[in-house]
Design a protein around this motif. Structure first.
Motif, PDB file in Angstrom:
ATOM      1  N   THR A 239       0.817  -1.219   0.000  1.00  0.00           N
ATOM      2  CA  THR A 239       0.000   0.000   0.000  1.00  0.00           C
ATOM      3  C   THR A 239       0.847   1.264   0.000  1.00  0.00           C
ATOM      4  OG1 THR A 239      -0.149  -0.164   2.400  1.00  0.00           O
ATOM      5  CG2 THR A 239      -1.989  -1.069   1.129  1.00  0.00           C
ATOM      6  N   ALA A 240       2.112   1.158   0.424  1.00  0.00           N
ATOM      7  CA  ALA A 240       2.950   2.369   0.455  1.00  0.00           C
ATOM      8  C   ALA A 240       4.421   1.977   0.430  1.00  0.00           C
ATOM      9  CB  ALA A 240       2.656   3.180   1.704  1.00  0.00           C
ATOM     10  N   VAL A 241       5.219   2.886  -0.126  1.00  0.00           N
ATOM     11  CA  VAL A 241       6.672   2.701  -0.159  1.00  0.00           C
ATOM     12  C   VAL A 241       7.285   3.923   0.517  1.00  0.00           C
ATOM     13  CG1 VAL A 241       8.686   2.568  -1.695  1.00  0.00           C
ATOM     14  CG2 VAL A 241       6.559   1.410  -2.332  1.00  0.00           C
ATOM     15  N   ASP A 242       8.231   3.685   1.426  1.00  0.00           N
ATOM     16  CA  ASP A 242       8.912   4.799   2.096  1.00  0.00           C
ATOM     17  C   ASP A 242      10.396   4.713   1.749  1.00  0.00           C
ATOM     18  OD1 ASP A 242      10.155   6.575   3.768  1.00  0.00           O
ATOM     19  OD2 ASP A 242       8.999   6.036   5.549  1.00  0.00           O
ATOM     20  N   PRO A 243      10.823   5.406   0.685  1.00  0.00           N
ATOM     21  CA  PRO A 243      12.213   5.268   0.237  1.00  0.00           C
ATOM     22  C   PRO A 243      13.219   5.822   1.245  1.00  0.00           C
ATOM     23  CG  PRO A 243      10.888   6.504  -1.369  1.00  0.00           C
ATOM     24  CD  PRO A 243      10.052   6.314  -0.155  1.00  0.00           C
ATOM     25  N   ALA A 244      12.805   6.795   2.063  1.00  0.00           N
ATOM     26  CA  ALA A 244      13.741   7.369   3.034  1.00  0.00           C
ATOM     27  C   ALA A 244      14.040   6.345   4.128  1.00  0.00           C
ATOM     28  CB  ALA A 244      13.159   8.640   3.627  1.00  0.00           C
ATOM     29  N   ALA A 245      12.980   5.693   4.627  1.00  0.00           N
ATOM     30  CA  ALA A 245      13.175   4.691   5.700  1.00  0.00           C
ATOM     31  C   ALA A 245      13.490   3.308   5.118  1.00  0.00           C
ATOM     32  CB  ALA A 245      11.916   4.614   6.545  1.00  0.00           C
ATOM     33  N   LYS A 246      13.447   3.167   3.786  1.00  0.00           N
ATOM     34  CA  LYS A 246      13.670   1.886   3.115  1.00  0.00           C
ATOM     35  C   LYS A 246      12.742   0.794   3.659  1.00  0.00           C
ATOM     36  CE  LYS A 246      18.170   2.471   1.151  1.00  0.00           C
ATOM     37  NZ  LYS A 246      19.449   1.910   0.860  1.00  0.00           N
ATOM     38  N   ARG A 247      11.452   1.075   3.581  1.00  0.00           N
ATOM     39  CA  ARG A 247      10.446   0.118   4.038  1.00  0.00           C
ATOM     40  C   ARG A 247       9.255   0.151   3.090  1.00  0.00           C
ATOM     41  NH1 ARG A 247      10.179  -1.516   9.283  1.00  0.00           N
ATOM     42  NH2 ARG A 247      12.085  -1.011  10.370  1.00  0.00           N
ATOM     43  N   VAL A 248       8.580  -0.980   2.968  1.00  0.00           N
ATOM     44  CA  VAL A 248       7.298  -0.966   2.272  1.00  0.00           C
ATOM     45  C   VAL A 248       6.224  -1.407   3.249  1.00  0.00           C
ATOM     46  CG1 VAL A 248       8.357  -1.442   0.029  1.00  0.00           C
ATOM     47  CG2 VAL A 248       7.381  -3.324   1.330  1.00  0.00           C
TER      48      VAL A 248
END
Ligand SMILES: Cc1cc2nc3c(=O)[nH]c(=O)nc-3n(C[C@H](O)[C@H](O)[C@H](O)COP(=O)(O)OP(=O)(O)OC[C@H]3O[C@@H](n4cnc5c(N)ncnc54)[C@H](O)[C@@H]3O)c2cc1C
Length: 428
Positions: free
Chosen positions: A104-113
């Motif tokens: 549902t979401a990608v967080d490139p800064a925290a390197k998590r999906v």
């Protein structure tokens, strides 16, 4: 899906043990792959087989994958939907951690999906091959509700080809099958024309008084002379194709009356209406900020890393990789190169030089196949086709009838061989 005890133990031991072994090795890292289609499943298998230091997680929202390739043969009644549907248990048994969840979401800064159930999955390198979404409303009146009456059959995860097949079977002999085909770029440039051929093959066999009218938003298409030669030879009087300059562009649809309306206002009624609407990169790619104003994802041609977000490699149809077509073969080729680049980056090495391949086979009739081939390398801003590398099947007029029959027959066999080998590579 039930797992045998052996498969379960193999999958479980892979999930628990591989990461610990892998992370102790040089070049180790957690690679998360979103999308288990042609790009994603190929990437997972290639990473697992060739880079044992990588800890590989594949996240796919569906438990099974029905391939678009060979979907047109289901329409012709030559294949069953079951024969083009695959599961992920073999990939899991090979040590890929398979999560059947929607991202549902990608967080490139925290390197998590983030997954639909709220779980967060950390990564060192992210690969995304989420495919396409249809642009509802780009053709006036064509929304999801309209597609129940006028099926697209263009993205099996959204709508199985079986709906279109059922309508075709119910169509009376003497009926009209109307197709709307989009402008470039779209998934599988030769796909609509293989579809015309496979529907015509069925009509000729089962409903010979029927007609197929293909309305195209452009004036030319992939392998055009080869397809048109074949339609003339195999399906005379059945297929009519109209390009944009002959009023082929469909502007709006009227599902209640099963009519489509062209640019210059002509209304055509179909007993079956197949609308292939314009497309864009799938939603998760758009939400992750990977697309530009075109709706597709620009990538660095030498590595397939996103040109917009560092640390995310984008593959397959979602990318802007022209002149490579949006094909399953191309997605698999992107996958192998991207994984090699990711392994190199984790090991602190420069990316390997890129050479990418594509072959698009099309079935045109019984024992009648044609193909187009290309080899590509990165240029400064985009991929470029290697001069002299490409090829297309010879036209009918260049061969004797015996040679022609042999050639078309062989290409149909090669197509079957390609399909068997790529699906085995992904899911076998
Ligand atoms: C009729 C037809 C015939 C074709 N014939 C051929 C052919 O003969 N040869 C050929 O090479 N190509 C062919 N193609 C093209 C081929 O199907 C595509 O190019 C290929 O599927 C692209 O691979 P992909 O990995 O980009 O996307 P896909 O294969 O579509 O995979 C994307 C996957 O991502 C998953 N996904 C998307 N979003 C999420 C999310 N948020 N969370 C979790 N999972 C997600 C989807 O469920 C899907 O399984 C054909 C296409 C059509 C329509």
């Amino acid at each position: 899906m039930t797992l045998s005890r052996r498969t379960f133990l193999a999958a479980a031991s892979a999930a628990l043990v591989v990461p610990r072994i892998a992370l102790a090795q040089p070049g180790a890292g957690r690679v998360v792959i979103i999308g288990g289609g042609f790009g994603g499943a190929s990437a997972a298998r290639f990473a697992r087989d060739h880079f044992p230091a990588l800890d590989v997680t594949l996240i796919e929202r569906s438990r099974t994958f029905t391939t678009c390739p060979y979907g047109n043969l289901v329409l012709a009644g030559r294949r069953t939907i079951e024969s083009i549907t695959f599961g992920y248990d073999r990939l899991a048994a090979r040590g890929v951690r398979v999560l059947n969840q929607s991202v549902t979401a990608v967080d490139p800064a925290a390197k998590r999906v983030r997954l639909a159930d709220g779980t967060e999955v950390p990564y060192d390198r992210l690969v995304m091959s989420p495919g396409i979404d249809l642009r509802w409303g780009a053709i006036e009146g064509y929304d999801e509700a309209a597609s129940a009456r006028m099926p697209h059959g263009w993205s099996p995860s959204l709508q199985p080809i079986t709906l279109l097949r059922r309508q075709l079977e119910e169509m009376p002999d003497g009926g009209t099958f109307v197709m709307a085909i989009p402008d470039n770029p779209f998934r599988c440039p030769p796909g609509p024309y293989e579809r015309i051929s496979m529907v015509a093959e069925y009509l000729k066999r089962a409903k010979p008084r029927s007609k197929l009218i293909a309305l195209d938003a452009k004036n030319g298409f992939s392998k055009q002379p080869l397809f048109q030669d074949a339609w003339e030879e195999l399906y005379p009087g059945i297929v009519e194709w109209r390009g944009a300059s002959s009023d082929g562009r469909v502007m709006r649809v009227h599902p209640a009356t099963m009519e489509v309306e062209t640019e210059f206002g002509e209304k055509l009624k179909g007993d079956v209406v197949n609308v292939i609407p314009p497309q864009m990169a799938a939603r998760i790619a758009r939400d992750a900020g990977l697309v530009n104003q075109s709706g597709w994802c620009p990538v660095k041609p030498a590595t397939f890393e996103s040109a917009q977000v560092d640390g995310i490699w984008v593959l397959g149809d979602a990318t802007i990789a022209a002149p490579m077509p949006k094909s399953g073969f191309a997605a698999s080729s992107h996958a192998k190169h991207a994984i090699a680049c990711i392994a190199a980056s984790l090991a602190g090495r420069a990316p390997p030089p890129a050479t990418l391949f594509n072959t698009c086979y099309s079935h045109v009739g019984p024992d009648y196949g044609i193909s187009i081939v290309g080899v590509y390398r990165p240029g400064p801003t985009s991929l470029v086709e290697v001069e002299g590398s490409g090829g297309i099947s010879p036209r009918n007029a260049t061969m004797t009838p015996e040679r022609r029959q042999q050639h078309r027959q062989l290409e149909a066999l090669y197509a079957d061989g390609w399909y068997a080998s790529i699906t085995n590579e992904m899911f076998g």
